[in-house]
Design a protein around this motif. Structure first.
Motif, PDB file in Angstrom:
ATOM      1  N   GLU A  19       0.830  -1.210   0.000  1.00  0.00           N
ATOM      2  CA  GLU A  19       0.000   0.000   0.000  1.00  0.00           C
ATOM      3  C   GLU A  19       0.860   1.253   0.000  1.00  0.00           C
ATOM      4  O   GLU A  19       0.581   2.212  -0.727  1.00  0.00           O
ATOM      5  CB  GLU A  19      -0.923  -0.012   1.224  1.00  0.00           C
ATOM      6  CG  GLU A  19      -1.888   1.161   1.268  1.00  0.00           C
ATOM      7  CD  GLU A  19      -2.835   1.098   2.462  1.00  0.00           C
ATOM      8  OE1 GLU A  19      -3.512   2.102   2.722  1.00  0.00           O
ATOM      9  OE2 GLU A  19      -2.882   0.046   3.129  1.00  0.00           O
TER      10      GLU A  19
ATOM     11  N   CYS B 135       2.507   1.613  -3.431  1.00  0.00           N
ATOM     12  CA  CYS B 135       1.534   2.077  -4.433  1.00  0.00           C
ATOM     13  C   CYS B 135       1.225   3.564  -4.262  1.00  0.00           C
ATOM     14  O   CYS B 135       1.056   4.294  -5.244  1.00  0.00           O
ATOM     15  CB  CYS B 135       0.248   1.258  -4.328  1.00  0.00           C
ATOM     16  SG  CYS B 135       0.418  -0.437  -4.941  1.00  0.00           S
ATOM     17  N   SER B 136       1.162   4.021  -3.017  1.00  0.00           N
ATOM     18  CA  SER B 136       0.913   5.446  -2.786  1.00  0.00           C
ATOM     19  C   SER B 136       2.094   6.290  -3.261  1.00  0.00           C
ATOM     20  O   SER B 136       1.917   7.403  -3.753  1.00  0.00           O
ATOM     21  CB  SER B 136       0.637   5.703  -1.300  1.00  0.00           C
ATOM     22  OG  SER B 136       1.802   5.526  -0.514  1.00  0.00           O
TER      23      SER B 136
END
Length: 306
Positions: free
Chosen positions: A162, A165-166
């Protein structure tokens, strides 16, 4: 000059290409993932080499010396990130300021312009003396190749999380990322930290390979890194679409760059012009997308209207 003499230089070119390919992966993270032109790398690669060599001379265990070198590189990325996010300095200028500061810092770390070690007296991981006729587990090319594979695997895993991906979203569209609640300032700093940590790892390996660290060893590193990224993309982008394979293409770009470098030397061309040739190669490849959109696309539109 014979073909045999050129082939004899190829193991060294491949080893250097792999080491600089690791540096180019760091450049790829800022240039392609974050969309930031980070000039810190010209200084942080020397920081990694200087810290590693000085700690080895102080009889630190090699793993500890390399780990601290990576942490020192990450600290340089942190400084650039804070210049950019907290002080509002444009990213390219923030990198220049950090790079300029690192020249003095690297001099202080080494105590003088360069420091050397004798590979016979120190437990080095890679060395130009271990390119041929050594046990396989001591072979420099194999060891650096393992570093490359492990590094790419770790980055592939991280950028699938996560947080990773950010970070990628921040580079793609910072405005939309902020609208989705992503802390883009934090991600930029994190990306610069990771990038310069990888660059410092390359510097630590390079210093061991050549047996010394020099305050000028990072001069033009950003050009070599960009050349590796662009060569890799130009040659492999159509077949390497997976993120891990794109990172691998960057390493291949570094190897190709150094094979061309050795070929140019073998042909007897003026080596003083190599940096300029590298800059021209980067400029041409950067211009290709613009030329395509401006000139070739216009021709296709004209045919469509006809």
């Amino acid at each position: 000059m014979t073909i045999a003499s050129l082939l004899a230089t190829m193991p060294g070119a491949i080893a250097q290409g792999l080491i600089w390919g690791i540096m180019a992966i760091g450049v790829y993270i800022t240039y392609k993932v974050l969309d930031i032109a980070d000039l810190t790398v010209d200084g942080s690669i020397c920081t990694g080499g200087a810290v590693c060599i000085m700690l080895m001379r102080a009889n630190f265990p090699l793993p500890a010396a390399m780990l601290i070198a990576v942490l020192a590189g990450m600290a340089t990325g942190l400084v650039t990130g804070l210049f950019h996010t907290l002080m509002g300095i444009p990213a390219i200028l923030a990198g220049i300021l950090t790079q300029l500061s690192l020249y003095s810092i690297n001099l202080k770390i080494m105590g003088k312009a360069n420091q050397a070690i004798n590979a016979r007296n120190y437990d080095v991981l890679v060395s130009m003396q271990n390119l041929r006729d050594v046990p396989l587990y001591d072979n420099t090319i194999l060891i650096v190749a393992i570093f490359v594979i492990v590094l790419i695997a770790l980055l592939y895993w991280f950028f699938g999380t996560e947080l990773g991906c950010s970070l990628r979203a921040t580079g793609c569209n910072p405005n939309m990322s902020r609208a989705q609640g992503i802390n883009t300032g934090f991600n930029k700093v994190l990306g610069l930290i990771i990038s310069n940590g990888i660059v410092a790892l390359s510097g630590a390996l390079l210093a061991q390979y050549q047996g010394f660290a020099d305050v000028q060893m990072g001069r033009g590193a950003i050009v070599i890194g960009l050349a590796a990224v662009i060569i890799g993309e130009a040659l492999f982008s159509r077949i390497f679409r997976n993120f891990a394979l794109r990172l691998l293409s960057v390493v291949f770009g570094g190897i190709i760059y150094y094979i061309v470098y050795q070929t140019v030397i073998w042909l007897g061309l003026d080596t003083d012009l190599l940096k300029m040739l590298s800059a021209l190669v980067v400029a041409v490849f950067l211009a290709v997308p613009y030329w395509k959109s401006r000139y070739f696309a216009r021709g296709k539109r004209g045919k469509a209207h006809a």
